[in-house]
Design a protein around this motif. Structure first.
Motif, short mmCIF file in Angstrom:
data_model
loop_
_atom_site.label_atom_id
_atom_site.label_comp_id
_atom_site.label_asym_id
_atom_site.label_seq_id
_atom_site.Cartn_x
_atom_site.Cartn_y
_atom_site.Cartn_z
N CYS A 90 0.84 -1.21 0.00
CA CYS A 90 0.00 0.00 0.00
C CYS A 90 0.87 1.25 0.00
O CYS A 90 0.61 2.20 -0.74
CB CYS A 90 -0.91 0.02 1.22
SG CYS A 90 -2.33 -1.05 1.07
N TYR A 91 1.91 1.26 0.83
CA TYR A 91 2.79 2.44 0.90
C TYR A 91 3.45 2.70 -0.45
O TYR A 91 3.40 3.81 -0.98
CB TYR A 91 3.88 2.21 1.96
CG TYR A 91 3.50 2.64 3.35
CD1 TYR A 91 2.43 3.51 3.56
CD2 TYR A 91 4.21 2.20 4.46
CE1 TYR A 91 2.09 3.90 4.84
CE2 TYR A 91 3.87 2.59 5.73
CZ TYR A 91 2.80 3.44 5.93
OH TYR A 91 2.47 3.84 7.18
N ILE A 92 4.06 1.64 -1.04
CA ILE A 92 4.83 1.85 -2.27
C ILE A 92 3.91 2.31 -3.40
O ILE A 92 4.11 3.38 -4.00
CB ILE A 92 5.58 0.56 -2.66
CG1 ILE A 92 6.68 0.29 -1.62
CG2 ILE A 92 6.19 0.69 -4.04
CD1 ILE A 92 7.34 -1.05 -1.76
N THR A 152 -6.65 10.10 -6.37
CA THR A 152 -7.64 9.52 -5.46
C THR A 152 -7.25 8.09 -5.09
O THR A 152 -7.24 7.73 -3.90
CB THR A 152 -9.03 9.54 -6.10
OG1 THR A 152 -9.30 10.87 -6.55
CG2 THR A 152 -10.09 9.12 -5.13
N ILE A 153 -6.89 7.30 -6.10
CA ILE A 153 -6.51 5.92 -5.82
C ILE A 153 -5.25 5.90 -4.95
O ILE A 153 -5.14 5.13 -3.99
CB ILE A 153 -6.28 5.15 -7.14
CG1 ILE A 153 -7.59 5.06 -7.92
CG2 ILE A 153 -5.79 3.74 -6.86
CD1 ILE A 153 -7.43 4.57 -9.33
N GLY A 154 -4.28 6.79 -5.28
CA GLY A 154 -3.05 6.85 -4.50
C GLY A 154 -3.33 7.19 -3.05
O GLY A 154 -2.80 6.57 -2.12
N MET A 155 -4.22 8.17 -2.82
CA MET A 155 -4.57 8.57 -1.46
C MET A 155 -5.23 7.41 -0.72
O MET A 155 -4.92 7.15 0.45
CB MET A 155 -5.51 9.77 -1.52
CG MET A 155 -5.88 10.33 -0.18
SD MET A 155 -4.59 11.38 0.47
CE MET A 155 -5.26 12.99 0.16
N MET A 215 -3.48 5.85 2.61
CA MET A 215 -4.17 5.91 3.90
C MET A 215 -4.50 4.51 4.40
O MET A 215 -4.47 4.25 5.61
CB MET A 215 -5.44 6.75 3.79
CG MET A 215 -5.16 8.23 3.64
SD MET A 215 -4.10 8.82 4.97
CE MET A 215 -3.03 9.91 4.09
N ALA A 216 -4.81 3.58 3.46
CA ALA A 216 -5.02 2.18 3.88
C ALA A 216 -3.75 1.67 4.53
O ALA A 216 -3.79 1.01 5.58
CB ALA A 216 -5.39 1.32 2.67
N GLY A 217 -2.60 2.01 3.94
CA GLY A 217 -1.33 1.60 4.52
C GLY A 217 -1.12 2.19 5.91
O GLY A 217 -0.72 1.49 6.84
N VAL A 218 -1.43 3.49 6.04
CA VAL A 218 -1.23 4.16 7.33
C VAL A 218 -2.13 3.51 8.39
O VAL A 218 -1.69 3.22 9.52
CB VAL A 218 -1.53 5.67 7.22
CG1 VAL A 218 -1.55 6.31 8.59
CG2 VAL A 218 -0.50 6.34 6.34
N ILE A 219 -3.40 3.26 8.02
CA ILE A 219 -4.33 2.68 9.00
C ILE A 219 -3.88 1.28 9.38
O ILE A 219 -3.88 0.91 10.56
CB ILE A 219 -5.77 2.70 8.45
CG1 ILE A 219 -6.27 4.14 8.36
CG2 ILE A 219 -6.69 1.88 9.32
CD1 ILE A 219 -7.60 4.29 7.70
N LEU A 220 -3.47 0.49 8.37
CA LEU A 220 -3.01 -0.86 8.68
C LEU A 220 -1.79 -0.83 9.59
O LEU A 220 -1.68 -1.63 10.53
CB LEU A 220 -2.67 -1.60 7.38
CG LEU A 220 -3.86 -2.14 6.58
CD1 LEU A 220 -3.38 -2.72 5.27
CD2 LEU A 220 -4.59 -3.20 7.38
#
Lengths: 250, 222
Positions: free
Chosen positions: A28-30, A212-215, A219-224
């Motif tokens: 997700c981050y990359i 939008t997809i990148g965000m 954010m999915a990465g940050v939450i995980l």
């Protein structure tokens, strides 16, 4: 169907979540950072300026993803609250704790970028119309959830109360969504709607979609990642955490 | 006697015995409205649009202030535990509580609101329209407020928390209500905000008592 069930149960177990989430976070981050970077560079340098608004319109490349995602996170928090109240799944609790501050920040970013955009375009940074007010209400709802969690000492009780408040607060989401259609607001109606021709030039649309997809992914990465840390913190007394870290230490 | 009537009757009885409990919110409403008139009733320019918002704001805040200690006394005396172990559905008990609160606080505020609106220099027909929209909206305001007080049982200085939790939920209702009032002032009578408020109120009375019951359960750690 059985393997789906098994996956679901495994994802609900803190241990398997901790072990399995690392690759997802990294991915997700990359991908998120690459897409967000590409979309931002495209939108800021290669997209022609708007005929009416000039260069200012480029704020939408931050504003729209943040606003969109903040609403999604609110709904997800409420759904997780429902799951926690009904099935008492530990991971739903962890998700709520991890996601609420992120949602609050995204709402704040959406509001702030809207103000920055509004000063040159509307001639005023803030108007008390239905859209801006209901988004501000969403920010206060997020802050209320944080406040409620902090004042109740018992973690389980606190998150049950947060879940109830989050579920009732979903009332606000359709108001935000349809406020631009129901009321006469200064905020324009959405340019991109399902089932209608897009009222935005393609050269402006592509960077927006990529951003939008990148965000979403970032954010999915940050939450995980936040969930991973929370899981580790809460399970620190358990056998698997102890054995894992005593091994790596010794 | 069903749980609904038990709590409904006892709440009304308590209100009759301790009259000040239900008079304070009304006094608060009138005071807030009076303070707004000092600014709003202005001869040099038209502030009637602001007046509508002020009446609504006064009604919402007075409504919330009445709810701070709503469940605390019951929780301390063990009444909340009695609600929970009672064989009656919890929904009826919480519904009774919401309706008694509405009768004691919401309805009097509606009846007083035309006075407040007239003080601010609104036309009497507009004032009646405003009162009608408040009449429709107050059940939802009360239900959400009672939910807030159930969520903040046993928390010190719960009043501020209650306002922080519940005022954001009032925003949609406030927007619709003020929108309706302003459409009256512009002589563009429009049914749709009233219909929306009705829908929200009916929905709130149907759904929120369940949530209140659940909040009560959480507070006693069941």
């Amino acid at each position: 169907m059985d393997w789906i069930k098994e996956k679901f149960h495994r994802a609900g177990s803190p241990r398997y979540f901790y072990l399995g989430s690392y690759a997802w976070i990294l991915g997700c981050y990359i991908v998120g950072i690459v897409l967000l970077g590409a979309g931002t560079v495209w939108g800021l340098w290669f997209t022609p300026p708007d005929r009416v608004q000039g260069e200012v319109f480029r704020i939408i490349y931050m504003h729209v993803p943040a606003a969109h995602l903040s609403q999604l996170i609110y709904i997800a928090t409420a759904v997780a609250g429902f799951v926690y109240v009904v099935w008492r799944m530990k991971m739903a609790n962890v998700f709520m704790v991890a996601a609420i501050p992120i949602g609050a920040w995204l709402t704040a970013i959406a509001l702030f970028s809207g103000i920055v955009w509004g000063i040159p375009t509307w001639g005023t940074g803030w108007v008390w119309d239905a859209r801006t007010t209901s988004v501000l209400a969403q920010l206060f709802l997020f802050l209320g959830l944080i406040a409620l969690r902090q004042v109740i000492p018992d973690e389980h009780r606190a998150m049950m109360a947060v879940a109830i408040l989050a579920m009732i607060g979903v009332l606000n989401i359709p108001i935000i969504k349809y406020s631009v259609d129901w009321f006469t607001t200064l905020h324009q109606p959405a340019s991109i709607q399902i089932g209608r021709p897009v009222s935005i030039a393609m050269s402006m649309l592509w960077p927006l979609l990529i951003n939008t997809i990148g965000m979403y992914l970032l954010m999915a990465g940050v939450i995980l990642a936040r969930m991973r840390n929370l899981v580790l913190d809460r399970e620190r007394e358990t056998e698997w955490v102890r054995s894992r870290f005593s091994q790596s230490a010794g | 006697m069903s749980g609904f009537w038990i709590i409904f009757r006892s709440d009304l009885l308590v209100a009759v015995r301790f009259k000040s409990d239900s008079l304070h919110p009304l006094l608060m409403f009138l005071l807030l409205a009076f303070l707004s008139t000092l600014v709003v009733h202005n001869r040099t320019f038209d502030t009637s649009m602001v007046a509508v918002g002020s009446v609504w704001l006064a009604a919402m805040i007075a409504n919330l202030l009445a709810l701070e200690t709503l469940f605390n006394r019951d929780a301390e005396s063990g009444m909340v535990d009695q609600f929970l172990v009672h064989s009656q559905p919890l929904f009826l008990v919480t519904l009774g509580r919401v309706l008694s609160r509405w009768l004691l606080v919401g309805l009097p505020i509606c009846l007083l609101s035309p006075v407040a609106a007239l003080l601010m220099g609104l036309h009497y027909l507009d004032s009646l329209g405003l009162a009608a929209s408040l009449f429709i909206a107050t059940p939802a305001l009360t239900a959400l407020g009672v939910l807030g007080s159930a969520l903040s049982i046993g928390i010190e200085r719960g009043g501020v928390l209650l306002a922080i939790l519940i005022l954001p939920l009032y925003v949609p209702i406030y927007l619709l209500g003020v929108g309706f009032g302003q459409s009256l002032l512009l002589s563009q009578f429009n049914w749709s905000p009233l219909l929306w408020l009705t829908a929200i109120s009916i929905g709130a009375i149907t759904v929120v008592p369940f949530a209140i019951g659940f909040a009560l359960k959480i507070s006693q750690e069941y």
